[in-house]
Design a protein around this motif. Structure first.
Motif, short mmCIF file in Angstrom:
data_model
loop_
_atom_site.label_atom_id
_atom_site.label_comp_id
_atom_site.label_asym_id
_atom_site.label_seq_id
_atom_site.Cartn_x
_atom_site.Cartn_y
_atom_site.Cartn_z
N ARG A 132 -6.09 46.38 50.06
CA ARG A 132 -5.90 47.83 49.98
C ARG A 132 -4.60 48.23 50.67
NH1 ARG A 132 -8.36 52.91 49.65
NH2 ARG A 132 -10.24 52.02 48.74
N VAL A 133 -4.36 47.71 51.85
CA VAL A 133 -3.12 48.03 52.58
C VAL A 133 -1.90 47.53 51.79
CG1 VAL A 133 -1.79 47.57 54.67
CG2 VAL A 133 -4.25 48.05 54.82
N PHE A 134 -2.01 46.33 51.23
CA PHE A 134 -0.90 45.77 50.44
C PHE A 134 -0.55 46.69 49.27
CE2 PHE A 134 0.15 43.38 46.56
CZ PHE A 134 1.37 42.82 46.93
N ALA A 141 4.03 51.68 46.44
CA ALA A 141 5.10 52.50 47.01
C ALA A 141 6.47 52.09 46.48
CB ALA A 141 5.08 52.39 48.54
N LEU A 142 6.53 51.02 45.68
CA LEU A 142 7.80 50.58 45.12
C LEU A 142 8.32 51.61 44.11
CD1 LEU A 142 7.02 46.78 44.48
CD2 LEU A 142 8.45 47.75 46.30
N PRO A 143 9.64 51.74 43.98
CA PRO A 143 10.22 52.77 43.10
C PRO A 143 9.76 52.69 41.65
CG PRO A 143 11.90 51.88 44.56
CD PRO A 143 10.67 51.04 44.76
N LEU A 144 9.50 51.49 41.14
CA LEU A 144 9.14 51.39 39.72
C LEU A 144 7.82 52.07 39.40
CD1 LEU A 144 7.93 47.81 38.67
CD2 LEU A 144 7.84 48.63 41.01
N PHE A 145 6.97 52.33 40.41
CA PHE A 145 5.70 53.01 40.17
C PHE A 145 5.82 54.53 40.25
CE2 PHE A 145 4.18 48.75 41.28
CZ PHE A 145 3.31 48.53 40.22
N GLY A 146 7.01 55.04 40.50
CA GLY A 146 7.24 56.47 40.47
C GLY A 146 6.29 57.25 41.35
N ALA A 147 5.65 58.28 40.76
CA ALA A 147 4.74 59.16 41.49
C ALA A 147 3.29 58.75 41.32
CB ALA A 147 4.93 60.60 41.04
N LEU A 148 3.03 57.47 41.09
CA LEU A 148 1.67 57.00 40.86
C LEU A 148 0.72 57.41 41.98
CD1 LEU A 148 -0.37 55.21 39.26
CD2 LEU A 148 0.41 53.29 40.67
N LYS A 149 1.16 57.35 43.21
CA LYS A 149 0.28 57.65 44.34
C LYS A 149 -0.14 59.12 44.40
CE LYS A 149 0.87 55.59 48.25
NZ LYS A 149 1.42 55.02 49.51
N GLN A 150 0.55 59.98 43.64
CA GLN A 150 0.18 61.39 43.58
C GLN A 150 -0.77 61.69 42.41
OE1 GLN A 150 3.70 60.73 44.60
NE2 GLN A 150 2.52 60.89 46.50
N ALA A 237 5.53 56.06 34.86
CA ALA A 237 6.40 55.03 35.41
C ALA A 237 5.88 53.67 34.94
CB ALA A 237 6.45 55.14 36.94
N HIS A 238 5.77 52.69 35.85
CA HIS A 238 5.44 51.34 35.44
C HIS A 238 3.99 51.21 34.96
CE1 HIS A 238 6.38 47.10 35.19
NE2 HIS A 238 5.28 46.79 35.86
N MET A 239 3.08 51.96 35.55
CA MET A 239 1.67 51.88 35.12
C MET A 239 1.40 52.95 34.07
SD MET A 239 -1.72 51.39 37.50
CE MET A 239 -1.15 49.83 38.16
N LEU A 240 2.15 52.90 32.98
CA LEU A 240 2.11 53.95 31.98
C LEU A 240 0.76 54.08 31.29
CD1 LEU A 240 4.17 52.59 28.94
CD2 LEU A 240 3.70 51.25 30.95
N TYR A 241 0.02 52.96 31.12
CA TYR A 241 -1.29 53.05 30.45
C TYR A 241 -2.28 53.84 31.30
CZ TYR A 241 -3.01 49.58 33.74
OH TYR A 241 -3.38 48.94 34.90
N PHE A 242 -2.06 53.89 32.61
CA PHE A 242 -2.93 54.64 33.52
C PHE A 242 -2.48 56.10 33.61
CE2 PHE A 242 -3.71 56.20 37.88
CZ PHE A 242 -5.09 56.11 37.92
N GLU A 243 -1.18 56.31 33.64
CA GLU A 243 -0.64 57.66 33.80
C GLU A 243 -0.65 58.46 32.50
OE1 GLU A 243 2.83 57.36 36.99
OE2 GLU A 243 2.87 55.69 35.58
#
Length: 268
Positions: A132-134, A141-150, A237-243
């Motif tokens: 989870r921490v990783f 938090a890497l740039p390729l994931f964009g705003a995924l955490k939001q 962003a990178h996880m487009l199928y989820f977003e």
């Protein structure tokens, strides 16, 4: 190909729009671990081919996300191309690297070194909380994931990706990452842009690296007769199928109809 639990809802949405749902098969990577050599893309593609032979399906629509997309390219262009039993009807790639130029030794060496550093992080992961921490503090938090955490469903995603991790997974993924590094991967750019079957490449516009790769492939495809198509999805962003699951499903549905129309729809 990718994480089965992640791509299952996407496949269900895609099949729901078809006159007759297609059978779907998922793989959890890596397929098998019998020493480091078994974890190369080539060895994994060969192992996947053996699984495919055990089904009753002869024509395949291959779909791969990220590392699963790199494996999909090895499967299609290094294995299925050279046998006579199974046929590729189409290929869909979601944010998958096509490979670095063979002559760019500097970029390849840098990627191998980068993957080696990441593998050292993975080797230390033993518990779900460490995973989870990783994911939360580093990977997503890497740039390729964009705003995924939001994203409103990010907590559910994080829980799903970390809940059932076993103690040996960190070392297994570390070995897999090193063996299948994109620094070692063959360059599939020419294969993708000259395929005899439809190829769809999807990327999120906030994933600048893969959006640029898709645009480069599309430009290369325009210079010759090609069945390659690139789509850049907004607000992803990178996880487009989820977003953007609906946009991904629509794109893959259209891609499948194109492939099936070339085959006279005999597979539906």
């Amino acid at each position: 190909m990718g994480q089965s639990a992640d791509l299952l809802p996407l496949s269900q949405t895609v099949c729901a729009a078809l006159p007759k749902p297609l059978p779907c098969f998922f793989v959890s990577l890596p397929l098998a671990y019998q020493g480091p050599h078994s974890l190369t893309l080539q060895a994994q593609a060969e192992a996947l081919y053996q699984h495919m032979l055990r089904t009753s399906v002869s024509h395949w629509h291959v779909v791969g996300y990220s590392l699963g997309g790199r494996l999909a390219q090895a499967l299609v262009y290094d294995v299925l191309r050279y046998q006579k039993k199974l046929h590729v009807a189409s290929l869909s790639l979601l944010a998958a690297h096509p490979g670095l130029p063979a002559a760019d030794g500097i970029a390849r060496g840098a990627r191998i070194a980068q993957d080696r550093q990441l593998s050292l992080r993975l080797q230390l992961l033993k518990t779900p909380e460490q995973w989870r921490v990783f994911f939360d503090a580093f990977w997503y938090a890497l740039p390729l994931f964009g705003a995924l955490k939001q994203h409103r469903d990010y907590p559910l995603l994080l829980s799903r990706r970390t809940m059932y991790r076993r103690p040996e997974e960190g070392e297994r993924w570390a070995a897999f990452l090193q063996a299948s590094s994109s620094g070692e991967q063959r360059d599939y750019r020419a294969d993708l842009t000259t395929s005899l079957f439809p190829v769809l490449y999807l990327a999120g516009e906030q994933d600048q690296k893969y959006a640029a790769l898709g645009a480069q492939l599309q430009a290369q495809a325009r210079t010759r007769e090609s069945h390659f198509n690139f789509l850049c999805l907004s607000e992803a962003a990178h996880m487009l199928y989820f977003e953007q699951p609906a946009l991904c499903a629509q794109a893959i549905q259209a891609h499948l109809f194109q492939a099936l129309s070339r085959l006279g729809h005999e597979l539906i």
